[in-house]
Design an enzyme around this catalytic site. Structure first.
Site, PDB file in Angstrom:
ATOM      1  N   ALA A  43     -22.179  26.243 -18.470  1.00  0.00           N
ATOM      2  CA  ALA A  43     -21.277  26.687 -17.407  1.00  0.00           C
ATOM      3  C   ALA A  43     -20.940  25.525 -16.467  1.00  0.00           C
ATOM      4  O   ALA A  43     -19.795  25.373 -16.047  1.00  0.00           O
ATOM      5  CB  ALA A  43     -21.921  27.819 -16.633  1.00  0.00           C
ATOM      6  N   SER A  91     -12.024  21.400 -31.584  1.00  0.00           N
ATOM      7  CA  SER A  91     -12.768  22.156 -30.589  1.00  0.00           C
ATOM      8  C   SER A  91     -11.923  23.405 -30.270  1.00  0.00           C
ATOM      9  O   SER A  91     -10.979  23.699 -31.009  1.00  0.00           O
ATOM     10  CB  SER A  91     -12.943  21.258 -29.363  1.00  0.00           C
ATOM     11  OG  SER A  91     -13.677  21.910 -28.394  1.00  0.00           O
ATOM     12  N   GLU A 121     -13.147  37.383 -32.849  1.00  0.00           N
ATOM     13  CA  GLU A 121     -14.498  37.163 -33.392  1.00  0.00           C
ATOM     14  C   GLU A 121     -15.435  36.772 -32.263  1.00  0.00           C
ATOM     15  O   GLU A 121     -14.995  36.276 -31.223  1.00  0.00           O
ATOM     16  CB  GLU A 121     -14.466  35.997 -34.394  1.00  0.00           C
ATOM     17  CG  GLU A 121     -13.559  36.226 -35.565  1.00  0.00           C
ATOM     18  CD  GLU A 121     -13.280  34.935 -36.328  1.00  0.00           C
ATOM     19  OE1 GLU A 121     -14.127  34.006 -36.306  1.00  0.00           O
ATOM     20  OE2 GLU A 121     -12.206  34.845 -36.933  1.00  0.00           O
ATOM     21  N   LYS A 123     -17.913  34.364 -30.348  1.00  0.00           N
ATOM     22  CA  LYS A 123     -18.105  32.908 -30.320  1.00  0.00           C
ATOM     23  C   LYS A 123     -19.608  32.664 -30.391  1.00  0.00           C
ATOM     24  O   LYS A 123     -20.337  32.882 -29.424  1.00  0.00           O
ATOM     25  CB  LYS A 123     -17.507  32.296 -29.053  1.00  0.00           C
ATOM     26  CG  LYS A 123     -17.565  30.777 -29.090  1.00  0.00           C
ATOM     27  CD  LYS A 123     -16.710  30.157 -28.014  1.00  0.00           C
ATOM     28  CE  LYS A 123     -16.617  28.650 -28.168  1.00  0.00           C
ATOM     29  NZ  LYS A 123     -17.886  27.945 -28.020  1.00  0.00           N
ATOM     30  N   ASP A 125     -22.988  30.798 -30.371  1.00  0.00           N
ATOM     31  CA  ASP A 125     -23.419  29.589 -29.658  1.00  0.00           C
ATOM     32  C   ASP A 125     -24.390  28.793 -30.514  1.00  0.00           C
ATOM     33  O   ASP A 125     -25.605  28.872 -30.364  1.00  0.00           O
ATOM     34  CB  ASP A 125     -24.058  29.995 -28.327  1.00  0.00           C
ATOM     35  CG  ASP A 125     -24.044  28.847 -27.338  1.00  0.00           C
ATOM     36  OD1 ASP A 125     -23.465  27.786 -27.674  1.00  0.00           O
ATOM     37  OD2 ASP A 125     -24.613  28.999 -26.253  1.00  0.00           O
ATOM     38  N   GLU A 187     -20.702  28.313 -38.326  1.00  0.00           N
ATOM     39  CA  GLU A 187     -21.618  27.965 -37.243  1.00  0.00           C
ATOM     40  C   GLU A 187     -23.058  28.138 -37.709  1.00  0.00           C
ATOM     41  O   GLU A 187     -23.390  29.152 -38.324  1.00  0.00           O
ATOM     42  CB  GLU A 187     -21.329  28.936 -36.079  1.00  0.00           C
ATOM     43  CG  GLU A 187     -21.800  28.470 -34.747  1.00  0.00           C
ATOM     44  CD  GLU A 187     -20.858  27.471 -34.098  1.00  0.00           C
ATOM     45  OE1 GLU A 187     -19.844  27.074 -34.712  1.00  0.00           O
ATOM     46  OE2 GLU A 187     -21.162  27.059 -32.958  1.00  0.00           O
ATOM     47  N   TYR A 251     -16.647  31.080 -40.857  1.00  0.00           N
ATOM     48  CA  TYR A 251     -15.408  31.684 -40.359  1.00  0.00           C
ATOM     49  C   TYR A 251     -14.123  30.942 -40.684  1.00  0.00           C
ATOM     50  O   TYR A 251     -13.043  31.389 -40.336  1.00  0.00           O
ATOM     51  CB  TYR A 251     -15.477  31.916 -38.847  1.00  0.00           C
ATOM     52  CG  TYR A 251     -15.976  30.721 -38.062  1.00  0.00           C
ATOM     53  CD1 TYR A 251     -15.185  29.601 -37.895  1.00  0.00           C
ATOM     54  CD2 TYR A 251     -17.250  30.734 -37.502  1.00  0.00           C
ATOM     55  CE1 TYR A 251     -15.652  28.514 -37.186  1.00  0.00           C
ATOM     56  CE2 TYR A 251     -17.720  29.648 -36.785  1.00  0.00           C
ATOM     57  CZ  TYR A 251     -16.920  28.536 -36.630  1.00  0.00           C
ATOM     58  OH  TYR A 251     -17.381  27.463 -35.947  1.00  0.00           O
ATOM     59  N   LYS A 315      -7.937  34.598 -32.148  1.00  0.00           N
ATOM     60  CA  LYS A 315      -7.144  33.757 -33.054  1.00  0.00           C
ATOM     61  C   LYS A 315      -5.891  34.498 -33.486  1.00  0.00           C
ATOM     62  O   LYS A 315      -5.974  35.702 -33.782  1.00  0.00           O
ATOM     63  CB  LYS A 315      -7.957  33.432 -34.319  1.00  0.00           C
ATOM     64  CG  LYS A 315      -9.261  32.702 -34.046  1.00  0.00           C
ATOM     65  CD  LYS A 315     -10.078  32.505 -35.328  1.00  0.00           C
ATOM     66  CE  LYS A 315     -11.390  31.794 -34.985  1.00  0.00           C
ATOM     67  NZ  LYS A 315     -12.312  31.684 -36.107  1.00  0.00           N
ATOM     68  N   LYS A 339     -14.339  32.711 -22.551  1.00  0.00           N
ATOM     69  CA  LYS A 339     -15.751  32.486 -22.207  1.00  0.00           C
ATOM     70  C   LYS A 339     -16.215  33.607 -21.276  1.00  0.00           C
ATOM     71  O   LYS A 339     -15.519  33.948 -20.322  1.00  0.00           O
ATOM     72  CB  LYS A 339     -15.915  31.146 -21.493  1.00  0.00           C
ATOM     73  CG  LYS A 339     -15.744  29.943 -22.411  1.00  0.00           C
ATOM     74  CD  LYS A 339     -17.023  29.667 -23.168  1.00  0.00           C
ATOM     75  CE  LYS A 339     -17.044  28.342 -23.869  1.00  0.00           C
ATOM     76  NZ  LYS A 339     -17.749  27.295 -23.211  1.00  0.00           N
ATOM     77  N   CYS A 433     -29.841  24.415  19.699  1.00  0.00           N
ATOM     78  CA  CYS A 433     -29.340  25.657  19.106  1.00  0.00           C
ATOM     79  C   CYS A 433     -27.808  25.662  19.159  1.00  0.00           C
ATOM     80  O   CYS A 433     -27.233  25.471  20.233  1.00  0.00           O
ATOM     81  CB  CYS A 433     -29.896  26.853  19.870  1.00  0.00           C
ATOM     82  SG  CYS A 433     -29.094  28.395  19.413  1.00  0.00           S
ATOM     83  N   CYS A 436     -26.572  28.368  21.847  1.00  0.00           N
ATOM     84  CA  CYS A 436     -26.790  28.311  23.298  1.00  0.00           C
ATOM     85  C   CYS A 436     -27.161  26.920  23.807  1.00  0.00           C
ATOM     86  O   CYS A 436     -27.288  26.726  25.008  1.00  0.00           O
ATOM     87  CB  CYS A 436     -27.875  29.317  23.700  1.00  0.00           C
ATOM     88  SG  CYS A 436     -29.517  28.837  23.167  1.00  0.00           S
ATOM     89  N   CYS A 451     -34.683  29.057  17.749  1.00  0.00           N
ATOM     90  CA  CYS A 451     -34.248  28.953  19.129  1.00  0.00           C
ATOM     91  C   CYS A 451     -35.054  30.030  19.848  1.00  0.00           C
ATOM     92  O   CYS A 451     -34.996  31.205  19.476  1.00  0.00           O
ATOM     93  CB  CYS A 451     -32.760  29.239  19.238  1.00  0.00           C
ATOM     94  SG  CYS A 451     -32.275  29.527  20.938  1.00  0.00           S
ATOM     95  N   CYS A 456     -30.144  33.272  24.507  1.00  0.00           N
ATOM     96  CA  CYS A 456     -29.280  32.846  23.409  1.00  0.00           C
ATOM     97  C   CYS A 456     -28.363  33.998  22.988  1.00  0.00           C
ATOM     98  O   CYS A 456     -28.838  35.061  22.606  1.00  0.00           O
ATOM     99  CB  CYS A 456     -30.136  32.407  22.230  1.00  0.00           C
ATOM    100  SG  CYS A 456     -29.158  31.962  20.798  1.00  0.00           S
TER     101      CYS A 456
HETATM  102  P1  AMP Z   1     -16.719  23.954 -28.122  1.00  0.00           P
HETATM  103  O1  AMP Z   1     -18.122  23.878 -28.620  1.00  0.00           O
HETATM  104  O2  AMP Z   1     -16.629  24.321 -26.671  1.00  0.00           O
HETATM  105  O3  AMP Z   1     -15.909  22.761 -28.533  1.00  0.00           O
HETATM  106  O4  AMP Z   1     -16.059  25.234 -28.811  1.00  0.00           O
HETATM  107  C1  AMP Z   1     -15.558  25.187 -30.093  1.00  0.00           C
HETATM  108  C2  AMP Z   1     -16.602  25.541 -31.077  1.00  0.00           C
HETATM  109  O5  AMP Z   1     -16.864  26.926 -31.055  1.00  0.00           O
HETATM  110  C3  AMP Z   1     -16.172  25.297 -32.487  1.00  0.00           C
HETATM  111  O6  AMP Z   1     -16.288  23.976 -32.816  1.00  0.00           O
HETATM  112  C4  AMP Z   1     -17.139  26.172 -33.227  1.00  0.00           C
HETATM  113  O7  AMP Z   1     -18.286  25.418 -33.534  1.00  0.00           O
HETATM  114  C5  AMP Z   1     -17.579  27.215 -32.235  1.00  0.00           C
HETATM  115  N1  AMP Z   1     -17.382  28.593 -32.681  1.00  0.00           N
HETATM  116  C6  AMP Z   1     -18.317  29.553 -32.565  1.00  0.00           C
HETATM  117  N2  AMP Z   1     -17.896  30.709 -33.060  1.00  0.00           N
HETATM  118  C7  AMP Z   1     -16.642  30.502 -33.544  1.00  0.00           C
HETATM  119  C8  AMP Z   1     -15.680  31.315 -34.186  1.00  0.00           C
HETATM  120  N3  AMP Z   1     -15.914  32.605 -34.453  1.00  0.00           N
HETATM  121  N4  AMP Z   1     -14.520  30.738 -34.539  1.00  0.00           N
HETATM  122  C9  AMP Z   1     -14.266  29.445 -34.257  1.00  0.00           C
HETATM  123  N5  AMP Z   1     -15.122  28.620 -33.644  1.00  0.00           N
HETATM  124  C10 AMP Z   1     -16.307  29.136 -33.290  1.00  0.00           C
END
Ligand code: AMP
Length: 712
Positions: A43, A91, A121, A123, A125, A187, A251, A315, A339, A433, A436, A451, A456
């Site tokens: 984040a 990316s 889909e 995402k 991690d 992934e 994917y 997508k 996100k 303070c 005051c 204080c 005050c």
């Molecule tokens: P980032 O890591 O911020 O560059 O985000 C892009 C990455 O998200 C891609 O390179 C993938 O590795 C990942 N990712 C995870 N789930 C998915 C998904 N369902 N479709 C496409 N990319 C994905």
């Protein structure tokens, strides 16, 4: 400065900030993708990236093709062979909220001239992986690297259980050129349970090493499952990968021309038919509402999934429409990662102000450039006290990380030191303070600065309310509403002012009740007389109520009583030395000094003088002869319900204390008497067991009336 000079100055500042941000983001990105050792949370990374993109958009003249905002994060570590990808691995651009997501959807719609179908889909991690199959046989695996060239991790992927060695594409979509190797993408991730087991085991081993039971290098602890997955796949020794329980979700495909499939949804089905794991949470959406609903549902189920997700990838489903939209240097234009609301963001710490609380405690407050975190705008956050500011080392001008989870109060986590302005100075608590101007004190052993002036204004309402409360001077019928009005009308600003009020003044005060015309109803003559009389009556209160009412730091009801047992009147207390005071049981040197300091403040002396002049007695019933009190050195425990005396247990305890007794809550061999009311239970039994004498309620009444123990 002229407006041109101002603009040039602004531009200069922006340029410096852009360069600093690029450097910091690049460092964080390398640590994340190459060393698997993140320097900051995702984040925070996203937040810095956002700031960079916004500045680069505002100042296009500082554009740079190498900026992390336009390149794919990552690279190739020298540990691995390089692999050139069949096509670039991109990316994804991010949408941090529904507004950004919607505006992206509208842009896509405008560009295509129709609202396209979207494939949604999760995402995942983890880290992206490219798997190559030649004549349906697994031959190579590579990480994303910089998008063009990745790291060869074939040996390691051989130990990832759910990657098939051979594709079972018979009967699935037609592969147009089956002789050509296929590069498929997805992934790799580590399930949450495997991640915690891995870290737990590492902690156990490190513990054994620390206490000398084991020899060797300490194990690495991973920050999160994503890093554990990256660290486990990017291993020199593939046997390590074997023990790490990595999994995959596939994917995409490097070249859509390699398969006779026309959209993302069908591609996912095809991948599953080939024998890959494909995430089951996929849906097609044909409206913005459907997209939102899916995102919300995924956020809800996030915690129950066996793996980490950080958003939803939206997508454009149709490959031919994807082709129309194309790519930027960094990401496809036909997809975006929504996100989930981050719980951490970075922002500018514009100032640290000091707030004076109702008890006089001074609290430093971070004044922030407003940011939206977890759905709400945060512009201020408490820094608690000076020690906390020093511990976190936050300074005005810093870029700080702010954390807010759901309904939790926002918190400044700390500064990003690399982005600190050169002239930022350590922060110090104000000496005066801010409300005051009176000198601020810090009581030894306390973290808070205070204080302690009775005049005050920041503490006024609460202090005056407390003075009038049942706990202190017990001025019946003078409610907080009346006190607010008296303050607002400038009629009362300290305790002494209460004693100058007349019935005529009180009767015209406005209450919060309104008449039929919506106008506030005045207190009226009858109520005014009641209030006036209770103010007058309070002049004769015992000294302990006055001491409690003053609100001396650390001196509550019980210590106020103890003080009133030792001093005959306020004058005597004010003249007491710290040594005299420290002798009182339970007071100690620190509070004793606090009492002495309180009576050194000129404003406080002024209020007390006026109280005396206005006839507030401030005398002790005990005559200050604590040593001669009849129950001195006796300890009582009260248990059960008092039914006959008309007193509650608390009231009875107070009366006993006024006669010099100690009242405690548990029975021990040092207890002098247990007073057992109705339904007394375990304390009574304990008294019997320890041989402590037991008194009944009549005995108690006798003691209080006769100031002596009953004859036995
Ligand atoms: P980032 O890591 O911020 O560059 O985000 C892009 C990455 O998200 C891609 O390179 C993938 O590795 C990942 N990712 C995870 N789930 C998915 C998904 N369902 N479709 C496409 N990319 C994905």
């Amino acid at each position: 400065m002229t407006s041109n000079a101002l603009l040039a100055e602004e531009k200069n500042i922006a340029h410096t900030r852009i360069l600093d941000l690029r450097k910091e983001i690049k460092k964080a990105s390398d640590a994340y993708y190459i060393s698997d050792a993140p320097l900051m949370s995702d984040a925070v990374y996203d937040s810095l990236m956002r700031e960079l993109i916004a500045l680069e958009n505002a100042y296009p003249e500082f554009a740079d093709a190498n900026s992390p905002s336009v390149t794919v994060g990552g690279g190739v570590s020298s540990q691995f062979e390089e692999v050139k990808h069949e096509s670039k691995m991109y990316s994804l651009d991010n949408a941090m909220n529904f507004e950004e997501l919607d505006s992206w959807v509208h842009k896509v719609e405008d560009e295509l001239g129709v609202f396209p179908e979207f494939c949604l889909e999760l995402k995942i991690d983890g880290l992206s992986i490219a798997l190559t199959f030649d004549e349906n046989k697994f031959v190579r695996a590579a990480t994303r690297g910089d998008g063009v060239v990745g790291e060869d991790v074939t040996e390691n992927v051989l130990f990832v259980q759910d990657v098939p060695r051979e594709l079972s594409i018979q009967g699935a979509a037609k592969v147009e050129n089956s002789k050509k190797p296929l590069e498929l993408r997805g992934e790799t991730y580590m399930p949450k349970s495997s991640f915690s087991a891995l870290n737990k085991e590492a902690e156990r081993i490190n513990g054994e090493i620390s206490c000398g039971h084991l020899k060797g290098k300490k194990e690495k602890l991973f920050a999160n499952p994503r890093n554990a997955a990256a660290g486990s796949l990017r291993q020199k020794n593939p046997l390590v990968t074997r023990d790490r329980n990595l999994k995959t979700f596939m994917y995409s495909i490097a070249s859509q021309d390699d398969v006779a499939i026309t959209n993302q949804f069908d591609l996912l089905k095809w991948l599953a038919n080939c024998g890959f794991h494909v995430n089951p949470d996929v849906t097609l959406a044909n409206s913005i509402d459907e997209i939102h609903d899916f995102c919300k549902a995924c956020l809800e189920k996030r915690d129950v999934l066996e793996y980490d997700i950080d958003g939803v990838v939206v997508k454009v489903n149709d490959f031919s429409l994807q082709e129309k939209l194309g790519f930027t240097s960094r990401a496809p234009k036909w997809a975006i990662a929504y996100k989930f609301p981050p719980e951490e963001k970075t922002t500018l710490l514009k100032d640290i102000t000091v707030q004076v609380g109702r008890t006089g405690v001074l609290t430093p407050v971070a004044e922030l450039e407003p940011v939206t975190i977890a759905g709400s705008v945060v512009s201020r956050a408490t820094l608690h006290n000076e020690d906390e500011v020093v511990r976190k080392d936050v300074r005005i001008g810093d870029t700080v990380v702010v954390h807010k989870a759901g309904d939790v109060i926002p918190e400044v986590v700390g500064p990003i030191l690399e982005l600190r302005p050169k002239d930022a100075k350590p922060w110090e608590m104000a000496k005066k303070c801010p409300a005051c101007g009176s000198t601020v004190v810090r009581i030894d052993g306390e973290v808070a600065h205070r204080c302690i002036s009775l005049e005050c204004p920041a503490q006024r309402l609460e202090k005056l309310k407390f003075w009038a409360s049942r706990e202190a001077m017990d001025i019946e019928s003078l409610g907080s509403e009346n006190i607010s009005t008296l303050i607002d009308e400038g009629r009362v600003s300290d305790f002494a002012d209460f004693y100058t009020l007349t019935v005529d003044e009180i009767k015209t005060l406005k209450t919060q009740r309104t008449n039929k015309d919506g106008e506030p109803v005045p207190v009226g003559e009858k109520n005014a007389i009641k209030i006036f009389e209770s103010i007058q009556k309070s002049k004769f209160n015992n000294l302990d109520r006055v001491i409690n009412g003053l609100g001396i730091p650390g001196i509550g009801k019980n210590l106020a009583r103890d003080l009133s047992l030792h001093f005959s009147d306020m004058k005597e207390l004010m003249n007491a030395s710290p040594e005299d005071l420290a002798k009182i049981d339970g007071l100690g040197a620190i509070l004793a000094k606090g009492v002495v300091d309180f009576f050194k403040i000129p404003q406080n002396l002024n209020v007390i003088d006026r109280l005396m002049e206005l006839g507030v007695l401030m005398k002790s019933n005990s005559g200050g002869t604590a040593d001669n009190l009849p129950l001195k050195s006796l300890t009582f425990v009260l248990t059960g319900t008092m039914v006959n005396s008309g007193m509650s247990r608390d009231e009875a305890s107070d009366e006993l204390r006024n006669l010099g007794a100690k009242v405690t809550s548990s029975v021990s061999k040092n207890t002098s008497f247990v007073v057992a009311g109705e339904n007394a239970g375990s304390k009574r039994e304990k008294a019997v067991a320890l041989g402590v004498p037991i008194l009944n309620e009549q005995d108690l009444v006798y003691i209080l009336e006769n100031r002596a123990l009953p004859a036995r």
